[in-house]
Design an enzyme around this catalytic site. Structure first.
Site, PDB file in Angstrom:
ATOM      1  NE  ARG A  81      -3.622   2.411   2.335  1.00  0.00           N
ATOM      2  CZ  ARG A  81      -4.642   2.619   3.133  1.00  0.00           C
ATOM      3  NH1 ARG A  81      -5.049   1.663   3.941  1.00  0.00           N
ATOM      4  NH2 ARG A  81      -5.266   3.767   3.122  1.00  0.00           N
ATOM      5  NE  ARG A  90      -8.235   2.660   0.760  1.00  0.00           N
ATOM      6  CZ  ARG A  90      -8.362   3.519   1.742  1.00  0.00           C
ATOM      7  NH1 ARG A  90      -8.350   3.118   2.975  1.00  0.00           N
ATOM      8  NH2 ARG A  90      -8.513   4.786   1.514  1.00  0.00           N
ATOM      9  CG  ASP A  93      -8.373   0.004   4.482  1.00  0.00           C
ATOM     10  OD1 ASP A  93      -7.497   0.526   5.196  1.00  0.00           O
ATOM     11  OD2 ASP A  93      -9.583   0.275   4.593  1.00  0.00           O
ATOM     12  CG  ASP A  95      -9.803  -0.005   8.665  1.00  0.00           C
ATOM     13  OD1 ASP A  95      -8.777   0.697   8.775  1.00  0.00           O
ATOM     14  OD2 ASP A  95     -10.674   0.210   7.801  1.00  0.00           O
TER      15      ASP A  95
END
Length: 191
Positions: A81, A90, A93, A95
């Site tokens: 990334r 992207r 990702d 999270d």
């Protein structure tokens, strides 16, 4: 060891392979115990970009919440990334949605994830792997029931999302349904 819920997403390159490589890279810091199906979704916030593959995984970690977040961000860089526009495309990702039942609000980290209730692309996979998810003090199943959304019915539309129907009408119906789910999630955030 803490129980964490992680969200994975990709909309560049070989999206399924990007998520596969990310799951592999999570070890040894995150011990995966369950992962949802892959969900193909429209981008949120910035529409002019490729569609995403999203997934939610349950894991255990011995890292602190901030260490876990920093490790996820380091893995994003390791997996390729590069910095880009906020909410833009992207390669990967990662999270941190939940860390045990911790409620945290610091400049570096907010838990549960502050925009989770806006994100059907994370809520549906979360529903798949979490028995009774509670988000910001609200039981997700009860919240959906309160506003009349039948998540199990919606779920069947997306569980087999990688076997997308070639019929454009079916795809359009799924996109309309996904938009409805997104609107519902925004309504949930206001409850």
């Amino acid at each position: 060891m803490a129980l964490v819920i992680l969200a994975l997403g990709s909309n560049l390159g070989d999206r399924a392979d990007n998520l596969h490589r990310a799951r592999q890279a999570l070890a040894p810091d995150f011990e995966l115990s369950a992962c949802s199906s892959l969900y193909e979704t429209e981008p949120a916030y910035v529409a002019e970009q490729p569609r995403y593959y999203n997934q939610v995984c349950r894991a255990k970690t011995s890292l602190s919440p901030l260490q876990a977040l920093r490790r996820l961000k380091a893995l994003e860089t390791k997996l390729g990334r590069v910095p880009s526009a906020r909410f833009g495309p992207r390669l990967i990702d990662l999270d941190l949605l939940f860390y045990d039942d911790l409620i945290l609000d610091t400049p570096d980290l907010i838990l549960p994830h502050p925009r989770l209730l806006e994100r059907s692309f994370a809520l549906l996979p979360l529903w798949e792997i979490a028995a009774d998810p509670v988000i910001r003090g609200r039981n997700l199943k009860e919240a959906f029931a309160k506003i009349g959304v039948l998540v199990p019915v919606l779920h069947q539309y997306f569980v087999d999302v990688l076997v997308m129907d070639p019929d454009p009408a079916v795809r359009d119906n799924r996109l309309r349904l996904m938009r409805t789910i997104s609107e519902t999630c925004r309504a949930l955030a206001r409850l």
